[in-house]
Design a protein around this motif. Structure first.
Motif, PDB file in Angstrom:
ATOM      1  N   LYS A   1      52.221  26.283  30.725  1.00 36.62           N
ATOM      2  CA  LYS A   1      50.787  26.439  31.002  1.00 36.62           C
ATOM      3  C   LYS A   1      50.542  27.117  32.346  1.00 36.62           C
ATOM      4  O   LYS A   1      49.726  28.043  32.461  1.00 36.62           O
ATOM      5  CB  LYS A   1      50.112  25.062  30.969  1.00 36.62           C
ATOM      6  N   LYS A   2      51.251  26.677  33.384  1.00 40.30           N
ATOM      7  CA  LYS A   2      51.012  27.222  34.723  1.00 40.30           C
ATOM      8  C   LYS A   2      51.432  28.689  34.813  1.00 40.30           C
ATOM      9  O   LYS A   2      50.824  29.459  35.562  1.00 40.30           O
ATOM     10  CB  LYS A   2      51.721  26.379  35.788  1.00 40.30           C
ATOM     11  N   THR A   3      52.463  29.083  34.053  1.00 40.80           N
ATOM     12  CA  THR A   3      52.882  30.487  34.041  1.00 40.80           C
ATOM     13  C   THR A   3      51.808  31.343  33.376  1.00 40.80           C
ATOM     14  O   THR A   3      51.458  32.426  33.863  1.00 40.80           O
ATOM     15  CB  THR A   3      54.212  30.661  33.291  1.00 40.80           C
ATOM     16  N   LYS A   4      51.266  30.854  32.269  1.00 42.25           N
ATOM     17  CA  LYS A   4      50.218  31.612  31.568  1.00 42.25           C
ATOM     18  C   LYS A   4      48.955  31.719  32.412  1.00 42.25           C
ATOM     19  O   LYS A   4      48.245  32.726  32.355  1.00 42.25           O
ATOM     20  CB  LYS A   4      49.923  30.949  30.222  1.00 42.25           C
ATOM     21  N   GLU A   5      48.668  30.684  33.214  1.00 40.22           N
ATOM     22  CA  GLU A   5      47.500  30.755  34.102  1.00 40.22           C
ATOM     23  C   GLU A   5      47.681  31.858  35.134  1.00 40.22           C
ATOM     24  O   GLU A   5      46.740  32.598  35.448  1.00 40.22           O
ATOM     25  CB  GLU A   5      47.290  29.409  34.796  1.00 40.22           C
ATOM     26  N   CYS A   6      48.889  31.979  35.657  1.00 43.00           N
ATOM     27  CA  CYS A   6      49.184  33.026  36.632  1.00 43.00           C
ATOM     28  C   CYS A   6      49.054  34.408  35.997  1.00 43.00           C
ATOM     29  O   CYS A   6      48.416  35.314  36.562  1.00 43.00           O
ATOM     30  CB  CYS A   6      50.585  32.827  37.200  1.00 43.00           C
ATOM     31  N   PHE A   7      49.644  34.587  34.821  1.00 43.05           N
ATOM     32  CA  PHE A   7      49.560  35.878  34.127  1.00 43.05           C
ATOM     33  C   PHE A   7      48.115  36.210  33.790  1.00 43.05           C
ATOM     34  O   PHE A   7      47.689  37.364  33.907  1.00 43.05           O
ATOM     35  CB  PHE A   7      50.417  35.843  32.862  1.00 43.05           C
ATOM     36  N   THR A   8      47.347  35.204  33.364  1.00 37.50           N
ATOM     37  CA  THR A   8      45.935  35.442  33.022  1.00 37.50           C
ATOM     38  C   THR A   8      45.166  35.926  34.246  1.00 37.50           C
ATOM     39  O   THR A   8      44.364  36.869  34.170  1.00 37.50           O
ATOM     40  CB  THR A   8      45.292  34.157  32.472  1.00 37.50           C
ATOM     41  N   PHE A   9      45.396  35.258  35.406  1.00 34.63           N
ATOM     42  CA  PHE A   9      44.693  35.673  36.623  1.00 34.63           C
ATOM     43  C   PHE A   9      45.048  37.116  36.990  1.00 34.63           C
ATOM     44  O   PHE A   9      44.168  37.918  37.354  1.00 34.63           O
ATOM     45  CB  PHE A   9      45.033  34.746  37.784  1.00 34.63           C
ATOM     46  N   LEU A  10      46.325  37.471  36.914  1.00 31.07           N
ATOM     47  CA  LEU A  10      46.730  38.830  37.272  1.00 31.07           C
ATOM     48  C   LEU A  10      46.202  39.850  36.269  1.00 31.07           C
ATOM     49  O   LEU A  10      45.876  40.985  36.654  1.00 31.07           O
ATOM     50  CB  LEU A  10      48.261  38.909  37.364  1.00 31.07           C
ATOM     51  N   ARG A  11      46.107  39.479  35.002  1.00 34.30           N
ATOM     52  CA  ARG A  11      45.489  40.385  34.025  1.00 34.30           C
ATOM     53  C   ARG A  11      44.029  40.632  34.386  1.00 34.30           C
ATOM     54  O   ARG A  11      43.528  41.747  34.272  1.00 34.30           O
ATOM     55  CB  ARG A  11      45.618  39.804  32.620  1.00 34.30           C
ATOM     56  N   PHE A  12      43.354  39.582  34.838  1.00 34.94           N
ATOM     57  CA  PHE A  12      41.965  39.709  35.273  1.00 34.94           C
ATOM     58  C   PHE A  12      41.887  40.539  36.555  1.00 34.94           C
ATOM     59  O   PHE A  12      41.013  41.409  36.701  1.00 34.94           O
ATOM     60  CB  PHE A  12      41.382  38.312  35.514  1.00 34.94           C
ATOM     61  N   ALA A  13      42.806  40.285  37.490  1.00 31.36           N
ATOM     62  CA  ALA A  13      42.801  41.005  38.768  1.00 31.36           C
ATOM     63  C   ALA A  13      42.959  42.506  38.562  1.00 31.36           C
ATOM     64  O   ALA A  13      42.381  43.318  39.308  1.00 31.36           O
ATOM     65  CB  ALA A  13      43.915  40.482  39.667  1.00 31.36           C
ATOM     66  N   HIS A  14      43.725  42.894  37.542  1.00 29.06           N
ATOM     67  CA  HIS A  14      43.979  44.318  37.292  1.00 29.06           C
ATOM     68  C   HIS A  14      43.107  44.883  36.172  1.00 29.06           C
ATOM     69  O   HIS A  14      43.271  46.050  35.791  1.00 29.06           O
ATOM     70  CB  HIS A  14      45.459  44.528  36.945  1.00 29.06           C
ATOM     71  N   ALA A  15      42.198  44.079  35.639  1.00 32.09           N
ATOM     72  CA  ALA A  15      41.337  44.550  34.542  1.00 32.09           C
ATOM     73  C   ALA A  15      40.348  45.589  35.050  1.00 32.09           C
ATOM     74  O   ALA A  15      39.898  45.556  36.195  1.00 32.09           O
ATOM     75  CB  ALA A  15      40.596  43.366  33.927  1.00 32.09           C
TER      76      ALA A  15
END
Length: 625
Positions: A465-479
């Motif tokens: 879960k915590k890994t997916k939260e990190c990836f989700t944030f970075l996907r948002f950061a680079h969206a």
């Protein structure tokens, strides 16, 4: 209808023809037929391994009025069922009833011996087998049971004698605690408490132990629970003061201190064998030892723990003034005792926790080789094996899946091999981002004048879960542009395992799968760059740490070695994210046919990078083709 009428008429005729000959004394024959049928059905269920159903049939047979002709055999059979159902107290009870009804029947003593063995009462079991053999000396089953148990007990005595030859300056204290436990009803005859050093003990098997066998029982009376702590004098003072504790462990720690200062404490035999200090705990490391952790995020966690314990102590003292009779150092000691030894329990359906003497001596190992629980039926804590063990083997517990930072900071050791290791990585949304204001409003950021940072502590495994939260944030950061419309947020909760530089930030992003190949590459590049930044903070490389550990320069379990293992684990995770970018950047560029061929090798793999490739890279490339 015809059949039912025929049956009734036949029964009526039979009754009339025999009524004159029938006396009250002969009348129960019909009931005995019912008992016999129920017993037979119980035997059939037992043969089909339907033990609960067999118990029901035997119970019905025993409840018939008048009672059955051979109740001792039914009690014997039901005892055998209870053994299969692992309810050894009821198995023993039925065996005793069987003997009471027919003391000259040897099988009853066999049943009792089996139940007593499972209850770890070997002396009593041996006595029961012997009584059975005395009645029928040529019974092969009883002879085998008696011989096997006698041989095992002799082996246990021999192994214990050998292990006891190891120098143990605390032997007297160990003996007193074990005697206290045994007199209180605890049972662990196949286990031996071994002394290695003042800070390191373990539990070993005295003989061969099969899989799925109960090896330890400690009654509730000898478990120091949080409920006992709260009901104590010091516990009531803390509760009445209204102090808001940072940790519920402080109740047990406070009670432990109260009892440590009581020379007549019931718990004295247990408290006497607890470590006098915890020099292996990182919060007590000196400056030289801490230097080996330079660059590790564990240093921040150590400092957090030190400050948290000081604030907790001062807070209690402020509202419970006489708590100052315990020093700050004593409070730290007690809290460390609790955190390193506590078990979570469910007693009569209520969640609680407590310290379980002897059980808390088992060291950690994964995968787990034992399991533990609180048994309401036996009103005590039991440990059961999950694999067979040989005499002399160390018996382990599992503290669960944890990053080495938790083992290191909470328990004072680091695992050489730990697939759950984690790293702390910094991520950001810079002011230079053309969509910064839109993203800031989306996240509820109140200060739009500085770069926005989030800190994530993540393992290698993408599915966590915590890994997916990190990836989700970075996907948002680079969206970019329309990609932002694909995100949604939820309020942050206390369970969210990351920090921000924004005091009023109260939104987290809902999990979001990959957006595009370009976006995912930027995500992986950010992780690579952040990992390189962290690596720059260490004084040694991963290769140097591996060489130091391989050379055996520092003793096993020493503070310095634990520190090196801790930092080595972080570096391995950091290198994983660096290598993941390099591997996936190439895969995103190769033809679809070649990607499928390479991915085919990954599908049955448990390696983190292979899991990421099959769960992210392949589906994303397929979608974008």
């Amino acid at each position: 209808g015809t059949a039912r009428n025929t049956s009734v008429n036949f029964a009526g005729m039979s009754g009339r023809n025999k009524r004159k000959k029938h006396t009250r004394k002969n009348k129960p024959k019909k009931d005995n037929l019912v008992d016999s049928t129920l017993k037979k059905r119980g035997n059939e269920a037992f043969g089909h391994q339907e033990y609960e159903k067999a118990v029901d049939f035997y119970t019905q047979a025993l409840e018939q009025h008048p009672p059955p002709e051979d109740p001792h055999t039914i009690y014997s059979n039901r005892s055998a069922c209870y053994v299969q159902l692992r309810n050894y107290l009821l198995a023993d009870s039925d065996a005793k009833k069987c003997i009471e009804l027919q003391s000259s029947w040897p099988k009853g003593y066999y049943r009792q011996g089996i139940a007593l063995e499972r209850l770890l009462k070997y002396d009593e079991a041996l006595e029961s087998y012997q009584k059975g053999v005395d009645i029928q000396s040529d019974d092969p089953i009883l002879q085998k049971a008696l011989s096997s148990l006698s041989k095992m007990m002799d082996e246990m005595k021999s192994t214990q004698k050998q292990m006891s030859e190891v120098k143990n300056p605390e032997k007297d204290k160990f003996d007193i605690m074990i005697d206290w436990l045994l007199k209180g009803g605890s049972r662990f005859p196949k286990l031996h408490l071994q002394y290695y050093s003042e800070d390191f003990r373990g539990v070993h098997a005295l003989t061969k132990i099969p899989n799925v066998e109960v090896i330890l029982y400690v009654p509730l009376s000898h478990i120091m629970t949080s409920d006992v702590a709260k009901a104590s004098e010091v516990g009531k003072k803390i509760i009445d003061s209204g102090v808001e504790l940072r940790s519920k462990h402080s109740y047990l720690a406070s009670y432990l201190l109260q009892e440590k200062h009581n020379p007549n404490s019931f718990w004295k035999p247990y408290i006497e064998i607890l470590p006098k200090d915890y020099r292996n705990m990182p919060i007590f490391f000196d400056d030289e030892e801490r230097e080996y952790l330079k660059g590790s995020f564990s240093l921040a966690k150590i400092e957090d723990r030190i400050q948290s314990l000081r604030r907790e102590y001062e807070n209690i003292c402020r509202l419970v003034p006489d708590f100052r009779r315990f020093t700050h150092e004593e409070f730290i000691w007690a809290r460390l005792v609790v955190i390193t030894r506590i078990f979570g329990l469910v007693i009569d359906g209520t969640k609680t926790d407590g310290l379980v003497p002897m059980a808390d001596m088992l060291n950690h190992k994964r995968p787990r080789e034992t399991k533990w629980t609180f048994s309401d039926s036996e009103n005590g804590f039991i440990i059961t094996t999950l694999k067979g063990m040989q005499g002399g083997d160390e018996v382990y517990d599992s503290y669960g899946r944890k990053c080495n930072s938790r083992f290191f900071v909470n328990y004072g050791f680091s695992l050489d091999e730990n697939e759950d290791n984690e790293v702390v990585l910094q991520t950001e949304i810079p002011l230079s981002d053309p969509h910064f204001q839109m993203k800031a409003r989306f996240l509820g950021i109140d200060d739009e004048s500085i770069d926005y940072h989030r800190e994530f502590q993540i393992p290698m495994t993408y599915k966590e879960k915590k890994t997916k939260e990190c990836f989700t944030f970075l996907r948002f950061a680079h969206a970019r542009d329309r990609e932002l419309l694909l995100f949604s947020t939820s309020p942050l909760s206390g369970d969210d395992d990351y920090k921000t530089n924004n005091k009023h930030d109260d939104q987290k992003l809902d999990e979001r799968e990959p957006l595009s190949i370009k976006n995912e590459l930027l995500v992986l590049r950010s992780l690579r760059d952040s990992a390189n930044d962290v690596l720059d903070g260490f004084d040694t490389t991963l290769e140097e740490d591996l060489r130091i550990l391989a050379d055996g320069v520092y003793p096993m379990y020493s503070n310095v070695r634990n520190a090196i293992v801790m930092r080595r684990g972080e570096k391995q995770v950091l290198h994983y994210y660096i290598d993941l970018y390099e591997r996936c950047a190439r895969l995103f560029e190769i033809p679809w046919k070649d990607l499928k061929r390479e991915a085919a090798k990954c599908y049955n793999s448990t390696k983190p990078d292979d899991i990421y490739i099959t769960n992210v890279v392949v589906p994303l490339v397929k979608k974008c083709r």
